[in-house]
Design a protein around this motif. Structure first.
Motif, PDB file in Angstrom:
ATOM      1  N   ARG A   1       1.072   8.237  -3.447  1.00 49.01           N
ATOM      2  CA  ARG A   1       2.142   7.450  -2.801  1.00 49.01           C
ATOM      3  C   ARG A   1       3.224   7.053  -3.802  1.00 49.01           C
TER       4      ARG A   1
ATOM      5  N   HIS B   1       0.825  -1.207   0.000  1.00 55.57           N
ATOM      6  CA  HIS B   1       0.000   0.000   0.000  1.00 55.57           C
ATOM      7  C   HIS B   1       0.856   1.253   0.000  1.00 55.57           C
ATOM      8  N   LEU B   2       1.853   1.267   0.900  1.00 52.36           N
ATOM      9  CA  LEU B   2       2.672   2.471   1.056  1.00 52.36           C
ATOM     10  C   LEU B   2       3.522   2.735  -0.175  1.00 52.36           C
ATOM     11  N   ILE B   3       3.808   1.670  -0.921  1.00 50.21           N
ATOM     12  CA  ILE B   3       4.598   1.854  -2.138  1.00 50.21           C
ATOM     13  C   ILE B   3       3.699   2.325  -3.283  1.00 50.21           C
ATOM     14  N   GLY B   4       2.394   2.255  -3.074  1.00 50.82           N
ATOM     15  CA  GLY B   4       1.487   2.790  -4.088  1.00 50.82           C
ATOM     16  C   GLY B   4       0.580   1.764  -4.736  1.00 50.82           C
ATOM     17  N   ALA B   5       0.533   0.569  -4.158  1.00 45.92           N
ATOM     18  CA  ALA B   5      -0.337  -0.463  -4.750  1.00 45.92           C
ATOM     19  C   ALA B   5      -1.800  -0.107  -4.508  1.00 45.92           C
ATOM     20  N   ARG B   6      -2.582  -0.257  -5.542  1.00 50.72           N
ATOM     21  CA  ARG B   6      -4.022  -0.063  -5.394  1.00 50.72           C
ATOM     22  C   ARG B   6      -4.636  -1.325  -4.803  1.00 50.72           C
TER      23      ARG B   6
ATOM     24  N   LEU C   1      -5.182   7.982  -3.116  1.00 49.73           N
ATOM     25  CA  LEU C   1      -3.910   7.979  -2.378  1.00 49.73           C
ATOM     26  C   LEU C   1      -2.804   7.188  -3.083  1.00 49.73           C
ATOM     27  N   PRO C   2      -3.096   6.018  -3.715  1.00 48.95           N
ATOM     28  CA  PRO C   2      -1.995   5.277  -4.354  1.00 48.95           C
ATOM     29  C   PRO C   2      -1.210   6.100  -5.367  1.00 48.95           C
ATOM     30  N   SER C   3      -1.923   6.910  -6.154  1.00 47.65           N
ATOM     31  CA  SER C   3      -1.185   7.683  -7.168  1.00 47.65           C
ATOM     32  C   SER C   3      -0.291   8.737  -6.507  1.00 47.65           C
TER      33      SER C   3
END
Lengths: 295, 226
Positions: B78, A204-209, B74-76
């Motif tokens: 992050r 999640h923190l790395i940007g995974a949806r 938020l993912p975009s």
């Protein structure tokens, strides 16, 4: 050196190890339910097909006139039947055959007892020819009083009711199995989510949806369910084949041979696929709901 | 780039770990974040890398008010932030290469691009011989370098590093800090949390000092206290 497709830690949660076996058992049970329904349907179809185009005339025996009088009544009935429109053939059953039919209740020596046994005439009708049952009944009543016509309607209705009930039960069993499979996958996925929470947080923190993470769980669930499904299908195949061979060797006229038809085999082959679809949808739903509670 | 206005933060029903934090980071800036252990440095970073929402006040990252931004968006955000976690947060079941490849894979980069870039970066940080190694077989210093490589692999706009040189020797530490300097020169905004005063003094970047959950001192080392 390689780049992995999945980011989840395989084998971390032990509950997923049992998933293929549970799915295998469920596919096996669903396969048996499906096989039983199809076999029953085939048997009922043949029985009803055999009965639909025929009627049975029961000629009461002459109590005072003896066998000769009864034979004359049968001949009179035959001449009425054979001159009726839409009748293809009419065959009186031999006394010995009729005796065979009542043998379970009266015993083997029924002929020697000199009992007044009714005579039966098996009548075959021209298919879909609009046979006039009421007309034949009237003519027989006047020519040979005391004859009865059995068009198997009551029997057919009972058979059809049995077929529909058994189909509904089988569908219910398959639905329950599907629900149980879904619940099992949901439980396994929830355990997996709990065990792999730290991995999920990093992703999640790395940007995974959410969909990226859900896809990984889906892939895992589908793979496990497919393995289990194929195993279950193998067990079903072995069992069905064994039962089919046993039924074929039985060669009973009461239990017509069941054919392993292509649609039936196709439906069986679809079971692992259905299991995989259930696993995929359930895993996705479970993961998306879980992730929605995270930031 | 990053704007905090009267921000407070707490975990669950506990007392505030951050209180009334206000600061603004310009794009392309480089800041040190310092303060005693337990002062709230990691919590402040967690707000910046969107692991937590503020209890009150507003946090704006890349001109998005993350207090109200829907979680689907938020993912975009992050993906534009690189994070070097204090405890590395490497995935133990993945190889060094796969750990570093994660941000690229998540962003949907091609397999060949991933292979090429990741191997190149790992070689640069001195781990070219450890591409297939699992994190548990690496030393803390090596894990630190893997974590840094993962944070910078997709050229983030904002790089947040929590004690990135804490587990490496001086030479490796210098290489890492030089990498951060290079990234900063090409426009990456850097926030580096550290206890090490020698680093702060050597690189002369502005300092955010946090004590007992409050941004007590905002000090530009070149211009004196503000």
């Amino acid at each position: 050196m390689f780049v992995r497709r999945g980011d989840l830690a395989p084998g971390r949660d032990r509950s997923s190890r049992f998933l293929p076996w549970i799915i295998a058992l469920m596919v096996y049970l669903a396969g048996l339910a499906l096989s039983a329904t199809m076999a029953l349907e085939q048997v009922i179809d043949r029985w009803s097909a055999g009965l639909k185009g025929s009627i049975t005339i029961v000629v009461d025996p002459s109590v005072n006139g003896g066998e000769a009088e009864t034979d004359a009544r049968v001949e009179a009935a035959l001449s009425v039947i054979l001159t009726t429109q839409s009748v293809l053939s009419a065959t009186p059953l031999a006394k010995i055959d009729v005796a065979g039919l009542v043998e379970p209740w009266l015993g083997k020596d029924v002929l020697s007892l000199d009992l007044p046994i009714p005579r039966l005439i098996d009548v075959t009708l021209v298919p879909d020819s609009g046979f006039d049952l009421a007309g034949l009944t009237r003519r027989l009543d006047s020519a040979v009083p005391g004859t009865q016509i059995d068009d198997h309607k009551v029997w057919l209705q009972k058979i059809l009711r049995l077929a529909r009930t058994s189909e509904l039960i089988a569908i219910l069993i398959v639905v329950l199995i599907a629900l149980a499979a879904g619940a099992t996958v949901m439980f396994a996925t929830r355990t997996g989510l709990a065990v792999q929470r730290d991995v999920i947080e990093v992703l999640h923190l790395i940007g995974a949806r959410d969909t990226y993470i859900a896809r990984q769980f889906q892939g895992n669930a589908v793979s496990l369910a497919l393995w289990g499904g194929l195993l279950g299908l193998l067990f079903t195949g072995v069992t069905v084949l064994a039962l089919w061979l046993l039924a074929r060797d039985l060669g009973s006229s009461l239990l017509p041979a069941v054919r392993l038809s292509l649609p039936f085999l196709g439906a069986l082959a679809m079971l692992p696929l259905v299991g995989a679809i259930i696993a995929s949808v359930t895993a996705r739903f479970t993961v998306m709901r879980f992730l929605a509670r995270m930031l | 780039m990053v704007r905090f206005e009267n921000v407070g933060m707490r975990y669950g029903d506990e007392a505030d770990v951050l209180r009334d934090i206000t600061f603004h980071l310009e794009p392309g800036s480089y800041h040190f974040l310092t303060g005693p252990s337990g002062a709230g440095k990691t919590s402040l970073l967690r707000l910046m890398y969107l692991a937590h929402r503020p209890s009150h006040g507003s946090v704006s990252i890349f001109n998005h008010d993350v207090t109200t931004t829907p979680r689907e968006e938020l993912p975009s955000l992050r993906r534009r932030i690189g994070v070097v976690f204090q405890n590395f947060q490497l995935l133990d079941h993945l190889s060094t290469l796969d750990n570093v490849a994660l941000p690229l894979r998540i962003a949907g980069a091609r397999r060949e691009t991933i292979q090429e870039h990741v191997a190149e970066l790992l070689t640069w940080v001195g781990l070219g011989e450890h591409l297939d190694a699992r994190p548990r077989t690496l030393s803390d210093g090596e894990k630190q370098r893997v974590a840094i490589a993962r944070a910078v692999i997709n050229r983030p706009s904002l790089l947040l590093a929590d004690e990135p040189t804490g587990s490496v020797d001086q030479e490796q530490g210098s290489r890492i800090l030089r990498l951060f300097e290079e990234l900063n020169k090409i426009g990456t905004t850097v926030v580096l949390a550290t206890h090490d005063r020698t680093i702060i003094e050597r690189y002369q970047h502005p300092v955010l000092r946090i004590e007992q959950g409050t941004l007590s001192v905002r000090w530009d080392i070149t211009k004196g206290k503000k």
